[in-house]
Design an enzyme around this catalytic site. Structure first.
Site, PDB file in Angstrom:
ATOM      1  N   ASN A 136       0.817  -1.222   0.000  1.00 40.03           N
ATOM      2  CA  ASN A 136       0.000   0.000   0.000  1.00 40.03           C
ATOM      3  C   ASN A 136       0.850   1.272   0.000  1.00 40.03           C
ATOM      4  O   ASN A 136       0.326   2.364   0.175  1.00 40.03           O
ATOM      5  CB  ASN A 136      -0.975  -0.001   1.191  1.00 40.03           C
ATOM      6  CG  ASN A 136      -0.265   0.092   2.538  1.00 40.03           C
ATOM      7  OD1 ASN A 136       0.959   0.188   2.597  1.00 40.03           O
ATOM      8  ND2 ASN A 136      -1.029   0.067   3.614  1.00 40.03           N
ATOM      9  N   HIS A 138       3.357   1.988   2.142  1.00 44.40           N
ATOM     10  CA  HIS A 138       3.886   2.463   3.430  1.00 44.40           C
ATOM     11  C   HIS A 138       5.401   2.293   3.504  1.00 44.40           C
ATOM     12  O   HIS A 138       5.980   1.441   2.842  1.00 44.40           O
ATOM     13  CB  HIS A 138       3.160   1.821   4.618  1.00 44.40           C
ATOM     14  CG  HIS A 138       3.504   0.393   4.914  1.00 44.40           C
ATOM     15  ND1 HIS A 138       2.547  -0.561   5.182  1.00 44.40           N
ATOM     16  CD2 HIS A 138       4.683  -0.254   5.009  1.00 44.40           C
ATOM     17  CE1 HIS A 138       3.127  -1.721   5.435  1.00 44.40           C
ATOM     18  NE2 HIS A 138       4.431  -1.565   5.336  1.00 44.40           N
ATOM     19  N   GLU A 143       1.735   4.585   7.496  1.00 47.82           N
ATOM     20  CA  GLU A 143       0.658   4.066   6.657  1.00 47.82           C
ATOM     21  C   GLU A 143      -0.020   5.198   5.875  1.00 47.82           C
ATOM     22  O   GLU A 143       0.068   6.365   6.266  1.00 47.82           O
ATOM     23  CB  GLU A 143      -0.396   3.388   7.560  1.00 47.82           C
ATOM     24  CG  GLU A 143       0.104   2.142   8.276  1.00 47.82           C
ATOM     25  CD  GLU A 143       0.002   0.892   7.401  1.00 47.82           C
ATOM     26  OE1 GLU A 143       0.229   0.968   6.184  1.00 47.82           O
ATOM     27  OE2 GLU A 143      -0.318  -0.178   7.959  1.00 47.82           O
TER      28      GLU A 143
HETATM   29  C1  GLP Z   1       6.339  -4.083   7.097  1.00 47.97           C
HETATM   30  C2  GLP Z   1       7.415  -3.148   7.701  1.00 47.97           C
HETATM   31  C3  GLP Z   1       8.093  -2.317   6.659  1.00 47.97           C
HETATM   32  C4  GLP Z   1       8.400  -3.201   5.472  1.00 47.97           C
HETATM   33  C5  GLP Z   1       7.124  -3.607   4.795  1.00 47.97           C
HETATM   34  C6  GLP Z   1       7.303  -4.628   3.706  1.00 47.97           C
HETATM   35  O1  GLP Z   1       5.095  -3.934   7.636  1.00 47.97           O
HETATM   36  N1  GLP Z   1       6.982  -2.303   8.747  1.00 47.97           N
HETATM   37  O2  GLP Z   1       9.259  -1.713   7.192  1.00 47.97           O
HETATM   38  O3  GLP Z   1       9.180  -2.512   4.544  1.00 47.97           O
HETATM   39  O4  GLP Z   1       6.129  -3.967   5.712  1.00 47.97           O
HETATM   40  O5  GLP Z   1       7.597  -5.888   4.221  1.00 47.97           O
HETATM   41  P1  GLP Z   1       8.234  -7.018   3.342  1.00 47.97           P
HETATM   42  O6  GLP Z   1       9.602  -6.564   2.984  1.00 47.97           O
HETATM   43  O7  GLP Z   1       8.253  -8.229   4.223  1.00 47.97           O
HETATM   44  O8  GLP Z   1       7.381  -7.181   2.148  1.00 47.97           O
END
Ligand code: GLP
Length: 243
Positions: A136, A138, A143
Site C-alpha cells: 500500500n 507504506h 501508513e
Molecule cells: C512491514 C514493515 C516495513 C516493510 C514492509 C514490507 O510492515 N513495517 O518496514 O518494509 O512492511 O515488508 P516485506 O519486505 O516483508 O514485504
C-alpha cells in the site's frame, strides 16, 4: 530517484549490500538506518558475506531501526529487535550497545518515541536509510493517511498491513495492531536512501514512485522530495514501470 532493476532478487540484494558497504567504507562510524521485513533479508545475507570476507568492518558502526511492534519485547521471535539480531547483528562485529530499535513496550510510548528522535539527532542523523515498501506504499509503519507524522510515533496498522504480515505469525489475531515507527522527517533527513522491493505484489507501489505525484496516501512517494534515493528492484517489482 534512481531505479536499478535486476533480473533476480539475489542480484538486487548483492547490489544493495554493496551500496551499504560503500557507505561504511567511506565512514567507519556511519549511522545506518535499518529496516526489517523480507525485502532486506537478502541484503543482510550479502553484507554478512562481505564482513566474513573482511570487506567491511562494523566495529564503529551505529544503527537505528525504523520500527517495532507495540506489545512485543525484543525476545519475541516476531519482534523487529529479534529480527535484527538474528539476521544481522549476531553475525557481524557491531557493538550491540550501538544498535537501536524503537521500544514497543513501556509505560509511556510517547516519551520513548520522543527520546528515539533525540537519539537520532544526537547520533548526528542517519547516513543511509534502508527501506522496504508495503504493497500500500507504506514506509516503516507510516501508513497511508490524510496527514503523516514527521516524528517517531505510535501508528495504527492498516488491515492490509496486518494481513500481509500475518504470514509471520501463527494467526492473524496474533499480529499486533499498533507499532512504533520513525516518522517521515527522520527518513527524509537521511543523507542517502536505499529502497528495496521485490515481487509482483510491490509492482503497483513501485509504479507510484515513477509517476509524477506525491501523496500522503502513498507515503513512499514523499521520497521523491529527497535528492539521493536508489530504488533497487527485481524484475517482478519493476514490471509496471514504463520508463
Ligand atoms: C512491514 C514493515 C516495513 C516493510 C514492509 C514490507 O510492515 N513495517 O518496514 O518494509 O512492511 O515488508 P516485506 O519486505 O516483508 O514485504
Amino acid at each position: 530517484m534512481k531505479f536499478k532493476i535486476f533480473e533476480t532478487y539475489e542480484e538486487a540484494s548483492a547490489y544493495s549490500a554493496e551500496l551499504l558497504a560503500e557507505v561504511i567504507r567511506t565512514k567507519r562510524d556511519a549511522v545506518l538506518g535499518l529496516a526489517t521485513g523480507s525485502s532486506p533479508e537478502g541484503m543482510y545475507k550479502e553484507i554478512i558475506r562481505r564482513y566474513e570476507a573482511g570487506d567491511v568492518d562494523f566495529s564503529q558502526v551505529k544503527s537505528v531501526n525504523l520500527d517495532e511492534y507495540v506489545g512485543l519485547t525484543g525476545d519475541h521471535d516476531q519482534s523487529y529487535r529479534y529480527f535484527m539480531d538474528t539476521h544481522l547483528f549476531n553475525h557481524v562485529n557491531i557493538n550491540k550497545a550501538n544498535t537501536h530499535v524503537p521500544q514497543g513496550v513501556g509505560q509511556d510510548l510517547a516519551a520513548l518515541a520522543k527520546a528515539y528522535d533525540e537519539l537520532i539527532e544526537n547520533l548526528g542523523g542517519i547516513d543511509v536509510q534502508v527501506l522496504g515498501i508495503g504493497a500500500n506504499g507504506h514506509i516503516g509503519f507510516n501508513e497511508p493517511e490524510h496527514e503523516l507524522h514527521l516524528k517517531t510515533h505510535v501508528a495504527e496498522l492498516k488491515p492490509e498491513t496486518i494481513e500481509a504480515n500475518a504470514r509471520f505469525f501463527e494467526s492473524r489475531e496474533d499480529v499486533p495492531t499498533k507499532a512504533v515507527t520513525m516518522g517521515i522527517g527522520a527518513i527524509l533527513s537521511a543523507k542517502k536512501i536505499i529502497l528495496i522491493a521485490s515481487g509482483e505484489s510491490k509492482a503497483e507501489a513501485v509504479k507510484a514512485l515513477e509517476d509524477d505525484f506525491i501523496s500522503t496516501h502513498v507515503p513512499a512517494t514523499l521520497l521523491k522530495l529527497h535528492a539521493d534515493v536508489t530504488v533497487v528492484l527485481d524484475q517482478e517489482a519493476a514490471s509496471l514501470l514504463t520508463k
